[in-house]
Design a protein around this motif. Structure first.
Motif, PDB file in Angstrom:
ATOM      1  N   ASP A 142       0.833  -1.202   0.000  1.00 43.79           N
ATOM      2  CA  ASP A 142       0.000   0.000   0.000  1.00 43.79           C
ATOM      3  C   ASP A 142       0.867   1.252   0.000  1.00 43.79           C
ATOM      4  N   GLY A 143       0.487   2.183  -0.901  1.00 53.79           N
ATOM      5  CA  GLY A 143       1.185   3.451  -0.981  1.00 53.79           C
ATOM      6  C   GLY A 143       2.414   3.431  -1.873  1.00 53.79           C
ATOM      7  N   GLN A 144       2.730   2.253  -2.427  1.00 57.74           N
ATOM      8  CA  GLN A 144       3.885   2.147  -3.306  1.00 57.74           C
ATOM      9  C   GLN A 144       3.454   1.581  -4.656  1.00 57.74           C
ATOM     10  N   ASP A 145       4.272   1.867  -5.685  1.00 58.41           N
ATOM     11  CA  ASP A 145       3.995   1.282  -6.993  1.00 58.41           C
ATOM     12  C   ASP A 145       4.249  -0.220  -6.939  1.00 58.41           C
ATOM     13  N   PRO A 146       3.407  -1.007  -7.595  1.00 51.78           N
ATOM     14  CA  PRO A 146       3.603  -2.466  -7.575  1.00 51.78           C
ATOM     15  C   PRO A 146       4.917  -2.855  -8.250  1.00 51.78           C
ATOM     16  N   GLN A 147       5.399  -4.039  -7.895  1.00 53.93           N
ATOM     17  CA  GLN A 147       6.586  -4.593  -8.536  1.00 53.93           C
ATOM     18  C   GLN A 147       6.241  -5.005  -9.981  1.00 53.93           C
ATOM     19  N   PRO A 148       7.165  -4.853 -10.913  1.00 50.35           N
ATOM     20  CA  PRO A 148       6.903  -5.237 -12.316  1.00 50.35           C
ATOM     21  C   PRO A 148       7.029  -6.750 -12.519  1.00 50.35           C
ATOM     22  N   HIS A 160       1.843 -18.692 -26.248  1.00 53.49           N
ATOM     23  CA  HIS A 160       2.863 -17.680 -26.540  1.00 53.49           C
ATOM     24  C   HIS A 160       4.287 -18.189 -26.292  1.00 53.49           C
ATOM     25  N   PHE A 161       4.446 -19.114 -25.334  1.00 48.66           N
ATOM     26  CA  PHE A 161       5.790 -19.598 -24.982  1.00 48.66           C
ATOM     27  C   PHE A 161       5.941 -21.100 -25.227  1.00 48.66           C
ATOM     28  N   ASN A 162       4.960 -21.688 -25.919  1.00 45.44           N
ATOM     29  CA  ASN A 162       5.006 -23.124 -26.250  1.00 45.44           C
ATOM     30  C   ASN A 162       5.191 -24.001 -25.018  1.00 45.44           C
ATOM     31  N   GLY A 163       4.661 -23.551 -23.890  1.00 42.06           N
ATOM     32  CA  GLY A 163       4.734 -24.349 -22.672  1.00 42.06           C
ATOM     33  C   GLY A 163       6.151 -24.558 -22.150  1.00 42.06           C
ATOM     34  N   ASP A 164       7.053 -23.621 -22.438  1.00 42.83           N
ATOM     35  CA  ASP A 164       8.463 -23.755 -22.049  1.00 42.83           C
ATOM     36  C   ASP A 164       8.610 -23.504 -20.544  1.00 42.83           C
ATOM     37  N   PRO A 165       9.077 -24.480 -19.750  1.00 41.76           N
ATOM     38  CA  PRO A 165       9.225 -24.258 -18.305  1.00 41.76           C
ATOM     39  C   PRO A 165      10.340 -23.270 -17.964  1.00 41.76           C
ATOM     40  N   ALA A 166      11.217 -22.992 -18.928  1.00 36.26           N
ATOM     41  CA  ALA A 166      12.300 -22.046 -18.676  1.00 36.26           C
ATOM     42  C   ALA A 166      11.825 -20.598 -18.731  1.00 36.26           C
ATOM     43  N   VAL A 167      10.517 -20.385 -18.842  1.00 37.97           N
ATOM     44  CA  VAL A 167       9.986 -19.030 -18.938  1.00 37.97           C
ATOM     45  C   VAL A 167      10.174 -18.251 -17.640  1.00 37.97           C
ATOM     46  N   LEU A 168      10.278 -18.956 -16.520  1.00 41.04           N
ATOM     47  CA  LEU A 168      10.427 -18.268 -15.230  1.00 41.04           C
ATOM     48  C   LEU A 168      11.696 -17.422 -15.235  1.00 41.04           C
ATOM     49  N   GLY A 169      11.558 -16.179 -14.804  1.00 33.56           N
ATOM     50  CA  GLY A 169      12.675 -15.252 -14.766  1.00 33.56           C
ATOM     51  C   GLY A 169      12.868 -14.466 -16.035  1.00 33.56           C
ATOM     52  N   GLN A 170      12.219 -14.882 -17.122  1.00 39.26           N
ATOM     53  CA  GLN A 170      12.323 -14.130 -18.360  1.00 39.26           C
ATOM     54  C   GLN A 170      11.542 -12.823 -18.256  1.00 39.26           C
ATOM     55  N   THR A 171      11.810 -11.926 -19.196  1.00 38.92           N
ATOM     56  CA  THR A 171      11.142 -10.627 -19.232  1.00 38.92           C
ATOM     57  C   THR A 171      10.217 -10.563 -20.432  1.00 38.92           C
ATOM     58  N   MET A 172       9.030 -10.076 -20.191  1.00 40.51           N
ATOM     59  CA  MET A 172       8.119  -9.820 -21.298  1.00 40.51           C
ATOM     60  C   MET A 172       7.715  -8.354 -21.273  1.00 40.51           C
ATOM     61  N   GLN A 173       7.427  -7.828 -22.456  1.00 42.40           N
ATOM     62  CA  GLN A 173       7.142  -6.402 -22.586  1.00 42.40           C
ATOM     63  C   GLN A 173       5.651  -6.195 -22.815  1.00 42.40           C
ATOM     64  N   LEU A 174       5.026  -5.439 -21.928  1.00 47.16           N
ATOM     65  CA  LEU A 174       3.609  -5.100 -22.043  1.00 47.16           C
ATOM     66  C   LEU A 174       3.496  -3.586 -22.134  1.00 47.16           C
ATOM     67  N   ARG A 176       5.338  -1.508 -23.743  1.00 46.52           N
ATOM     68  CA  ARG A 176       6.694  -0.959 -23.631  1.00 46.52           C
ATOM     69  C   ARG A 176       7.226  -0.960 -22.200  1.00 46.52           C
ATOM     70  N   LYS A 177       6.588  -1.710 -21.311  1.00 43.62           N
ATOM     71  CA  LYS A 177       7.090  -1.817 -19.941  1.00 43.62           C
ATOM     72  C   LYS A 177       7.494  -3.258 -19.697  1.00 43.62           C
ATOM     73  N   ASN A 178       8.674  -3.466 -19.099  1.00 40.63           N
ATOM     74  CA  ASN A 178       9.189  -4.806 -18.869  1.00 40.63           C
ATOM     75  C   ASN A 178       8.640  -5.394 -17.573  1.00 40.63           C
ATOM     76  N   TYR A 179       8.220  -6.658 -17.652  1.00 37.66           N
ATOM     77  CA  TYR A 179       7.719  -7.392 -16.489  1.00 37.66           C
ATOM     78  C   TYR A 179       8.507  -8.689 -16.369  1.00 37.66           C
ATOM     79  N   ARG A 180       8.871  -9.043 -15.158  1.00 40.07           N
ATOM     80  CA  ARG A 180       9.561 -10.308 -14.902  1.00 40.07           C
ATOM     81  C   ARG A 180       8.518 -11.391 -14.626  1.00 40.07           C
ATOM     82  N   ILE A 181       8.629 -12.487 -15.357  1.00 38.46           N
ATOM     83  CA  ILE A 181       7.677 -13.586 -15.200  1.00 38.46           C
ATOM     84  C   ILE A 181       8.071 -14.403 -13.980  1.00 38.46           C
ATOM     85  N   VAL A 182       7.154 -14.470 -13.003  1.00 38.88           N
ATOM     86  CA  VAL A 182       7.464 -15.166 -11.744  1.00 38.88           C
ATOM     87  C   VAL A 182       6.677 -16.456 -11.588  1.00 38.88           C
ATOM     88  N   GLY A 183       5.711 -16.692 -12.458  1.00 38.17           N
ATOM     89  CA  GLY A 183       4.922 -17.912 -12.296  1.00 38.17           C
ATOM     90  C   GLY A 183       3.991 -18.150 -13.468  1.00 38.17           C
TER      91      GLY A 183
END
Length: 812
Positions: A142-148, A160-174, A176-183
């Motif tokens: 609360d009161g802070q910007d969310p984590q990307p 989009h990722f062909n079910g690749d389990p190595a997707v965790l930790g990768q970055t995707m752009q939404l 023009r903003k980068n988000y880290r895939i955590v799950g």
């Protein structure tokens, strides 16, 4: 156990000796049990166990009922959510909000459905992710910007990722903003059909409202929750009146699945009744076949009784044979059900059931199938077993005739079974015909517009872009011109919220010179002037505003004939004015040149077109220049001289050329699909085709049952027919005797079927527009059934009429 195995081995050998009988009986049961299992699979998944979430029976939606008893969404602000979480009847609450986002960095930006959720949401749902983790409290403080960070939806991950389990930790752009895939969410975690789940920033902004889901504490009923939360909701209505109905309203909570039960529950109940009838007809068929086959085995039963077999022992043997048939039929029926389930799922209205539902043949469904098999085996095998287990030993042993136990009583049993089959089959035929008639009426509903070769292209506008009236109006117009210039496109028009056959937003109006009234409500549509010619909508009176007036956001309106008749019955609508007081209620998402609601002058009246679905009455509606109220989403209607979906990639490229970050909506359809996606169209289609298919199967089973009985009768009376023909009887006379032997059962069944059809008309009318009381439908069903019955009788009757008298006299 050894005796039981012996019974099964003996039953199997007996069935091997009569493959035609066994195959007919097994198929009769397989069709009934397969259809019943498939429909029960859908019912179990959609109505009984649709959600994977923790304690879904305590999860509720909040609803508001306005003065006209119409249900409305109850949206709360961030601070109100924090307040309601502390209620003594609430265990927990979460917020979700969906938004169209763009995956950038590709040939064309891809449209994805982003779902923003409070950081407690994944803990609230209680569904472990397929990979990685879900959102956690530290992702949005609360009161802070969310984590990307982002959690991918399972289907989006596959696509989009062909079910690749190595997707965790990768970055995707939404956008023009980068988000880290955590799950990656679990396959059945499909809340709001999200492609990506992102942490939501909660602010104290009173203008922003959200969906809030609640989980009640154990033991708290919906009525108790509504009573406890009503004072709090009334307080919220005073704090943020724009988020609540202006007049009196009632607060209620409803179960998580209640909306879907209302939409599809009745249809599924009707289909289950249909397959239950089909199963009953199949069971009756097997009973008839067992009785007919028992004739051939009467001498065997007499011998067994003469050497000491008890009636109980004979009944057990016959029940074992019936159970063997039913279990074999169930095994085949389950195989059939796998295919039928896929067919039913494909025909279900897309948004009439929770997408979390796992519709499949699972352990509860298999247990149901086995239970049905055992029950039907006992039911359809018991009565023939009792009938055949007490043969008249002296008569059978002396005469060696093929005479079923009880003689007339046995024939009476067959007649009753046939009459029951005929009655149930007529009920299904009449119901299916009524459903098909209703669907055909729906197909031929006058639309008032031309959907052919037109598509509706959704344009989601990103937040904090084109933030002035002039910028957004120029942007929308440039998009329209670019699309109109695509080769093959003949016309393009803006239709922010007016794509038929269900369009517009419900708004109250105030008519100049009249006192305000709560019941003065219309459908309001924001369009460009090209909207009317592109859909071939006829102008009844007056005119349409022109492009210059549209550019200048002229305070003009065009209304439909229904509105003109309802609010201006004297025929003086042209030149009158009205205003829409709530037009600016969503100011954060709407750009308008009007500082406050202003009166709109009516300059034209169009012919009525569908605006509230295919079945409901046409509602009063008004069309105003889209430049008076520009949302963060619009649609471009495109008419082409080629199949319009073939131009979709080119249209997307034209939109992208205006703004490289602008995507088009992912689910673009032509207007004919907008019609077929209507819930009433989908439900009528489902009922008509499946009910019709089950009725045809029931008709085939009834014909087989009748054929079996007539064949049995002919076999029993072979000697009689031979004597008659030896004494000079003509073949026509023998034919008449055979046909007359079925008059009572078929005629009684038809009368019973008519009575059942008339008695159950109200039940059928709830889900089908056609009426089974229609004399033509009843007459047609009776005619079809009578014809099939006559054909079923004809073959054995012809065989009887062709018996050689000398062969018949020597018959056994």
């Amino acid at each position: 156990m050894r005796t039981l195995l012996h019974d099964f081995r003996f039953s199997f050998r007996q069935l091997q000796k009569s493959p035609g009988f066994a195959l007919t009986a097994v198929l009769s049961l397989a069709l009934g049990i397969g259809a019943t299992t498939a429909v029960f699979s859908v019912i179990y998944a959609v109505l009984m166990n649709p959600y994977p979430y923790a304690a879904p029976d305590r999860m509720v939606h909040m609803r508001l009922l306005d003065s006209s008893a119409k249900q409305r969404f109850a949206g709360l602000t961030g601070s109100q959510w924090q307040t309601i979480r502390k209620s003594p009847v609430v265990e927990d609450a979460f917020i979700s909000d969906d938004w169209n986002l763009t995956v950038t960095g590709h040939d064309l930006p891809e449209d994805v459905n982003g779902v923003y959720m409070t950081s407690n949401s994944f803990n609230y749902m209680g569904v472990p992710p397929a990979l990685g983790r879900g959102l956690i409290p530290s992702d949005a403080i609360d009161g802070q910007d969310p984590q990307p960070v982002a959690v991918l939806g399972y289907k989006f991950w596959q696509r989009h990722f062909n079910g690749d389990p190595a997707v965790l930790g990768q970055t995707m752009q939404l956008v023009r903003k980068n988000y880290r895939i955590v799950g990656v969410a679990a396959p059945r975690f499909t809340w709001d059909d999200g492609d990506v789940y992102l942490p939501l920033k909660i602010t104290q902004d009173p203008a922003r409202s959200f969906y809030v889901g609640l989980r009640l504490k154990p033991g708290v009923t919906h009525a108790m929750a509504a009573a406890a939360l009503t004072p709090l909701i009334q307080q919220f209505a005073k704090e943020t009146p724009d988020h609540f109905p202006k007049d009196r309203f009632t607060f209620q909570v409803i179960g998580l699945n209640e909306d879907f039960i209302h939409q599809i529950g009745g249809t599924l109940a009707l289909l289950f009744c249909a397959v239950a009838l089909l199963l009953a007809i199949g069971c009756g068929n097997v009973s008839i076949l067992l009785l007919a086959r028992g004739t051939a085995r009467q001498h065997e039963f007499a011998v067994r009784a003469a050497i000491g077999a008890t009636r109980r022992r004979i009944v057990r043997q016959l029940l074992t044979e019936a159970l063997l048939l039913s279990l074999t039929g169930t095994a085949l029926g389950v195989v059939l059900a796998y295919r039928l389930v896929a067919l039913i799922v494909a025909m279900l209205p897309p948004y009439s059931f929770p997408h979390e539902a796992a519709i499949a043949i699972n352990l509860p469904v298999l247990a149901f199938s086995v239970g049905v098999a055992l029950l039907t085996g006992i039911l359809f095998g018991l009565w023939p077993a009792v009938q055949l287990s007490h043969p008249e030993v002296s008569q059978v042993m002396q005469s060696s005739t093929r005479r079923i136990a009880g003689g007339v009583r046995g024939r009476s049993t067959n007649n009753v079974l046939i009459a029951g089959q005929i009655a149930l089959t007529l009920l299904m035929l009449a119901g299916a015909a009524a459903a098909m008639e209703g669907f055909l009426k729906l197909l031929h509903t006058p639309l008032g517009y031309d959907p052919h070769n037109v598509i509706s292209v959704g344009i989601p506008v990103h937040e904090n872009t084109y933030t002035t009236v002039a910028e957004r109006a120029a942007y929308f117009e440039l998009l329209r011109k670019k699309v109109a210039d695509v080769p093959g496109v003949t016309m393009a028009a803006i239709s922010s919220n007016a794509t038929p056959p269900a369009n517009g937003s419900d708004q109250g109006i105030e008519i100049l010179g009249r006192p305000p009234k709560d019941e003065q409500k219309i459908r309001v549509n924001f369009v460009s002037p090209g909207y009317f010619p592109i859909l071939h909508i006829q102008l009844a009176h007056g005119r349409i505003w022109d492009e210059t007036e549209n550019h200048n956001a002229a305070r003009l309106a065009v209304i439909n004939q229904t509105m003109a008749r309802l609010y201006f019955p004297n025929g003086d609508a042209i030149g009158r004015s009205f205003k829409i007081p709530d037009l600016q209620s969503q100011a954060r998402f709407v750009l308008s040149p009007m500082m406050s609601p202003e009166y709109l002058e009516i300059v034209g009246i169009i012919a009525d077109k569908r605006d509230d679905g295919l079945r409901n009455s046409i509602l009063p509606e008004a069309f105003i220049p889209y430049t008076l109220s520009m949302r963060m989403y619009t649609q471009i209607l495109v008419r082409s001289d080629v199949p319009p979906l073939s131009l979709l990639h080119t249209i997307g490229a034209a939109v992208n050329s205006v703004d490289p970050d602008q995507q088009i909506n992912a689910n673009v359809q032509d207007l004919e699909h907008w019609i077929s996606d209507q819930q009433e169209w989908q439900q009528e289609h489902l009922v008509a085709w499946l009910f019709g298919s089950f009725a045809v199967l029931a008709l085939a089973l009834a014909a087989v049952g009748l054929y079996s009985v007539v064949s049995y009768t002919v076999a029993q009376r072979t000697n009689e027919f031979g004597i008659r023909m030896a004494l000079g009887a003509q073949r026509a006379h023998v034919l008449r005797i055979v046909f007359l032997s079925t008059v009572a059962s078929v005629g009684g069944g038809i009368l019973g079927g008519i009575a059942l059809t008339l008695a159950l008309q109200k039940l059928l009318a709830r889900w089908a527009e056609g009426s089974s009381r229609d004399p033509l439908i009843l007459l047609g069903a009776v005619g079809v059934l009578g014809t099939v019955a006559a054909i079923a009788c004809l073959l054995p009757a012809l065989r009887a009429s062709q018996v050689d008298p000398m062969t018949a006299l020597r018959y056994e």
